[in-house]
Design a protein around this motif. Structure first.
Motif, PDB file in Angstrom:
ATOM      1  N   ILE A  32      30.682  35.072  44.455  1.00 15.44           N
ATOM      2  CA  ILE A  32      32.032  34.853  44.986  1.00 15.44           C
ATOM      3  C   ILE A  32      32.115  35.452  46.391  1.00 15.44           C
ATOM      4  O   ILE A  32      31.761  36.606  46.609  1.00 15.44           O
ATOM      5  CB  ILE A  32      33.169  35.416  44.083  1.00 15.44           C
ATOM      6  CG1 ILE A  32      32.844  36.826  43.593  1.00 15.44           C
ATOM      7  CG2 ILE A  32      33.479  34.500  42.919  1.00 15.44           C
ATOM      8  CD1 ILE A  32      34.049  37.506  42.969  1.00 15.44           C
ATOM      9  N   ILE A  50      34.172  36.821  49.167  1.00 14.01           N
ATOM     10  CA  ILE A  50      35.494  37.437  49.301  1.00 14.01           C
ATOM     11  C   ILE A  50      35.921  37.488  50.771  1.00 14.01           C
ATOM     12  O   ILE A  50      37.050  37.179  51.099  1.00 14.01           O
ATOM     13  CB  ILE A  50      35.482  38.868  48.709  1.00 14.01           C
ATOM     14  CG1 ILE A  50      35.090  38.837  47.233  1.00 14.01           C
ATOM     15  CG2 ILE A  50      36.826  39.547  48.881  1.00 14.01           C
ATOM     16  CD1 ILE A  50      36.000  38.008  46.365  1.00 14.01           C
ATOM     17  N   ALA A  77      47.658  38.934  49.116  1.00  8.92           N
ATOM     18  CA  ALA A  77      47.814  38.867  47.667  1.00  8.92           C
ATOM     19  C   ALA A  77      46.819  39.793  46.981  1.00  8.92           C
ATOM     20  O   ALA A  77      45.789  40.149  47.564  1.00  8.92           O
ATOM     21  CB  ALA A  77      47.593  37.434  47.211  1.00  8.92           C
ATOM     22  N   SER A  78      47.147  40.159  45.768  1.00  5.21           N
ATOM     23  CA  SER A  78      46.231  40.947  44.962  1.00  5.21           C
ATOM     24  C   SER A  78      44.943  40.131  44.779  1.00  5.21           C
ATOM     25  O   SER A  78      45.000  38.931  44.517  1.00  5.21           O
ATOM     26  CB  SER A  78      46.920  41.216  43.626  1.00  5.21           C
ATOM     27  OG  SER A  78      46.081  41.974  42.829  1.00  5.21           O
ATOM     28  N   GLY A  79      43.802  40.770  44.994  1.00  2.00           N
ATOM     29  CA  GLY A  79      42.531  40.063  44.864  1.00  2.00           C
ATOM     30  C   GLY A  79      42.070  39.400  46.152  1.00  2.00           C
ATOM     31  O   GLY A  79      40.988  38.802  46.195  1.00  2.00           O
ATOM     32  N   ALA A  80      42.862  39.507  47.213  1.00  2.85           N
ATOM     33  CA  ALA A  80      42.501  38.863  48.491  1.00  2.85           C
ATOM     34  C   ALA A  80      41.282  39.513  49.140  1.00  2.85           C
ATOM     35  O   ALA A  80      40.581  38.876  49.932  1.00  2.85           O
ATOM     36  CB  ALA A  80      43.682  38.905  49.458  1.00  2.85           C
ATOM     37  N   GLY A  81      41.057  40.804  48.817  1.00  2.00           N
ATOM     38  CA  GLY A  81      39.894  41.482  49.394  1.00  2.00           C
ATOM     39  C   GLY A  81      40.242  42.655  50.301  1.00  2.00           C
ATOM     40  O   GLY A  81      39.389  43.142  51.037  1.00  2.00           O
ATOM     41  N   LYS A  82      41.482  43.145  50.202  1.00  2.67           N
ATOM     42  CA  LYS A  82      41.919  44.240  51.083  1.00  2.67           C
ATOM     43  C   LYS A  82      41.096  45.514  50.836  1.00  2.67           C
ATOM     44  O   LYS A  82      40.605  46.140  51.774  1.00  2.67           O
ATOM     45  CB  LYS A  82      43.422  44.537  50.874  1.00  2.67           C
ATOM     46  CG  LYS A  82      44.332  43.349  51.144  1.00  2.67           C
ATOM     47  CD  LYS A  82      45.800  43.679  50.913  1.00  2.67           C
ATOM     48  CE  LYS A  82      46.152  44.040  49.475  1.00  2.67           C
ATOM     49  NZ  LYS A  82      45.907  42.953  48.493  1.00  2.67           N
ATOM     50  N   SER A  83      40.957  45.878  49.566  1.00  2.00           N
ATOM     51  CA  SER A  83      40.188  47.098  49.263  1.00  2.00           C
ATOM     52  C   SER A  83      38.741  46.917  49.692  1.00  2.00           C
ATOM     53  O   SER A  83      38.145  47.822  50.303  1.00  2.00           O
ATOM     54  CB  SER A  83      40.232  47.402  47.757  1.00  2.00           C
ATOM     55  OG  SER A  83      41.554  47.671  47.357  1.00  2.00           O
ATOM     56  N   THR A  84      38.185  45.746  49.406  1.00  2.00           N
ATOM     57  CA  THR A  84      36.799  45.463  49.796  1.00  2.00           C
ATOM     58  C   THR A  84      36.642  45.670  51.304  1.00  2.00           C
ATOM     59  O   THR A  84      35.699  46.327  51.757  1.00  2.00           O
ATOM     60  CB  THR A  84      36.444  44.011  49.414  1.00  2.00           C
ATOM     61  OG1 THR A  84      36.643  43.862  48.009  1.00  2.00           O
ATOM     62  CG2 THR A  84      35.013  43.668  49.769  1.00  2.00           C
ATOM     63  N   THR A 124      28.450  37.711  40.504  1.00  2.00           N
ATOM     64  CA  THR A 124      29.050  37.968  39.196  1.00  2.00           C
ATOM     65  C   THR A 124      28.351  37.083  38.170  1.00  2.00           C
ATOM     66  O   THR A 124      27.507  36.260  38.537  1.00  2.00           O
ATOM     67  CB  THR A 124      30.560  37.619  39.197  1.00  2.00           C
ATOM     68  OG1 THR A 124      30.694  36.203  39.321  1.00  2.00           O
ATOM     69  CG2 THR A 124      31.304  38.288  40.338  1.00  2.00           C
ATOM     70  N   PHE A 126      30.069  38.807  46.399  1.00  2.00           N
ATOM     71  CA  PHE A 126      29.696  39.545  45.180  1.00  2.00           C
ATOM     72  C   PHE A 126      28.971  38.599  44.234  1.00  2.00           C
ATOM     73  O   PHE A 126      29.319  37.417  44.126  1.00  2.00           O
ATOM     74  CB  PHE A 126      30.935  40.084  44.462  1.00  2.00           C
ATOM     75  CG  PHE A 126      31.610  41.219  45.180  1.00  2.00           C
ATOM     76  CD1 PHE A 126      30.971  42.444  45.354  1.00  2.00           C
ATOM     77  CD2 PHE A 126      32.900  41.073  45.680  1.00  2.00           C
ATOM     78  CE1 PHE A 126      31.603  43.495  46.012  1.00  2.00           C
ATOM     79  CE2 PHE A 126      33.537  42.120  46.338  1.00  2.00           C
ATOM     80  CZ  PHE A 126      32.888  43.327  46.500  1.00  2.00           C
TER      81      PHE A 126
HETATM   82  N1  LIG Z   1      31.955  45.134  42.892  1.00  2.00           N
HETATM   83  C1  LIG Z   1      32.492  43.933  42.671  1.00  2.00           C
HETATM   84  N2  LIG Z   1      31.827  42.980  41.986  1.00  2.00           N
HETATM   85  C2  LIG Z   1      32.369  41.760  41.782  1.00  2.00           C
HETATM   86  N3  LIG Z   1      33.581  41.395  42.210  1.00  2.00           N
HETATM   87  C3  LIG Z   1      34.308  42.284  42.904  1.00  2.00           C
HETATM   88  C4  LIG Z   1      33.805  43.610  43.161  1.00  2.00           C
HETATM   89  N4  LIG Z   1      34.754  44.286  43.868  1.00  2.00           N
HETATM   90  C5  LIG Z   1      35.793  43.436  44.036  1.00  2.00           C
HETATM   91  N5  LIG Z   1      35.514  42.239  43.468  1.00  2.00           N
HETATM   92  C6  LIG Z   1      36.398  41.068  43.476  1.00  2.00           C
HETATM   93  O1  LIG Z   1      36.724  40.790  44.816  1.00  2.00           O
HETATM   94  C7  LIG Z   1      38.070  40.325  44.905  1.00  2.00           C
HETATM   95  C8  LIG Z   1      38.824  41.148  45.901  1.00  2.00           C
HETATM   96  O2  LIG Z   1      39.068  42.445  45.355  1.00  2.00           O
HETATM   97  P1  LIG Z   1      39.838  43.574  46.140  1.00  2.00           P
HETATM   98  O3  LIG Z   1      39.140  43.846  47.410  1.00  2.00           O
HETATM   99  O4  LIG Z   1      39.989  44.714  45.193  1.00  2.00           O
HETATM  100  O5  LIG Z   1      41.234  42.862  46.447  1.00  2.00           O
HETATM  101  P2  LIG Z   1      42.646  43.506  46.833  1.00  2.00           P
HETATM  102  O6  LIG Z   1      42.412  44.927  47.211  1.00  2.00           O
HETATM  103  O7  LIG Z   1      43.145  42.657  47.971  1.00  2.00           O
HETATM  104  O8  LIG Z   1      43.521  43.369  45.628  1.00  2.00           O
HETATM  105  C9  LIG Z   1      38.635  40.332  43.511  1.00  2.00           C
HETATM  106  O9  LIG Z   1      38.513  39.051  42.974  1.00  2.00           O
HETATM  107  C10 LIG Z   1      37.724  41.301  42.790  1.00  2.00           C
HETATM  108  O10 LIG Z   1      37.636  40.986  41.430  1.00  2.00           O
END
Ligand SMILES: Nc1ncnc2c1ncn2[C@@H]1O[C@H](COP(=O)(O)OP(=O)(O)O)[C@@H](O)[C@H]1O
Ligand SMILES: [Mg+2]
Length: 249
Positions: free
Chosen positions: A45, A47, A66-73, A40, A38
């Motif tokens: 960054i 991920i 962990a939260s922020g690890a990138g699971k949703s991504t 920013t 991403f």
């Molecule tokens: N569209 C985006 N732009 C910039 N950073 C992003 C974006 N989407 C997610 N991130 C960052 O990517 C990292 C992983 O996010 P996420 O996939 O939501 O993690 P998780 O689901 O594991 O908590 C986080 O640091 C988040 O801030």
């Protein structure tokens, strides 16, 4: 307690007890070398760093981290809601990165169901109408959509709640409507992103058992990102996502 919650309130499931042995099954989804960076205000960054993953038909897989690890991504990339910076995601011969946005939207509508932490039901519509929505989008008639939506709501034990709007339902019931909406198109795979993250422990367990039961009875493939160790343990395979890579647990 709502009557519906009892049906799935069975004994705690052991690892793999409901998820069948899918080892010999056909590979449904294959990710090769996917990474995501991403941009920013603080710079780039990274991920995800070169993830390879295969999901077999009927498998229930969980991803913890962990939260922020990138699971949703990762889930967004695997389901075609977002595109990887590098690497490919394919379903058999179909490669998501080579599809137009229009084709991809159609592909998702037919093949993929999504359950999020927040239900994202439309507040002005009844439970039945919310579940009908993906079918209407796919071109089914109102009558067909209504029948199929009713049947699936019955399966998740919400027959008595079909005409309620989301605001009149409990948190657990709202998520069960979201489960019904994800399943009503008979997708090949359901992605669930922290599906019980907003529920109390008992309601969460009921939702987990419902998902495991559905996996067993319909054979639909599940990929679940979760913080909940009990949910993660129900899956046949669990990966931990850390430092941008998947590690089989
Ligand atoms: N569209 C985006 N732009 C910039 N950073 C992003 C974006 N989407 C997610 N991130 C960052 O990517 C990292 C992983 O996010 P996420 O996939 O939501 O993690 P998780 O689901 O594991 O908590 C986080 O640091 C988040 O801030
Ligand atoms: Mg997340």
């Amino acid at each position: 307690m709502e009557s519906g919650d009892n049906k799935y309130n069975r004994k705690a499931l052991n690892k793999g007890e409901l998820a069948g042995n899918t080892q010999g099954n056909e590979v449904l989804l294959k990710a090769s070398g996917i990474s995501k960076t991403f941009l920013t205000s603080e710079g780039e960054i990274k991920i995800l760093r070169g993830i390879d993953l295969e999901i077999r038909m009927g498998e229930m897989t969980s991803i913890v981290g962990a939260s922020g690890a990138g699971k949703s991504t990762l889930l967004y990339l695997l389901s075609g809601l977002d595109h990887p910076t590098d690497g490919t995601v394919s379903y058999g011969p179909e490669n998501l990165s080579s599809m137009s946005e229009k084709k991809l939207a159609r592909f998702r509508n037919i093949n993929i169901g999504f359950i999020f932490q927040f239900h994202y039901l439309l507040s002005e519509f009844s439970a039945l109408e919310n579940v009908m929505m993906p079918l209407l989008i796919s071109g089914k008639s109102k009558k067909q959509a209504s029948e199929l939506a009713y049947n699936i709501l019955e399966k998740v034990d919400l027959k008595e709640r079909v005409s309620h709007r989301p605001g009149k339902l409990s948190g657990g019931e709202q998520q069960r409507v979201a489960v019904a909406r994800a399943l009503v198109t008979n997708p090949r795979i359901v992605f669930a992103d922290e599906p019980s993250g907003n529920l109390d422990e008992r309601t969460a367990d009921n939702l987990h058992e419902l998902m495991a039961e559905i996996n067993k009875s319909t054979g639909v493939t599940f990929l679940i990102a979760t913080h909940n160790q009990r949910l993660a343990n129900m899956a046949e395979k669990t990966y931990e996502l850390s430092s941008g890579q998947l590690h089989l647990q």
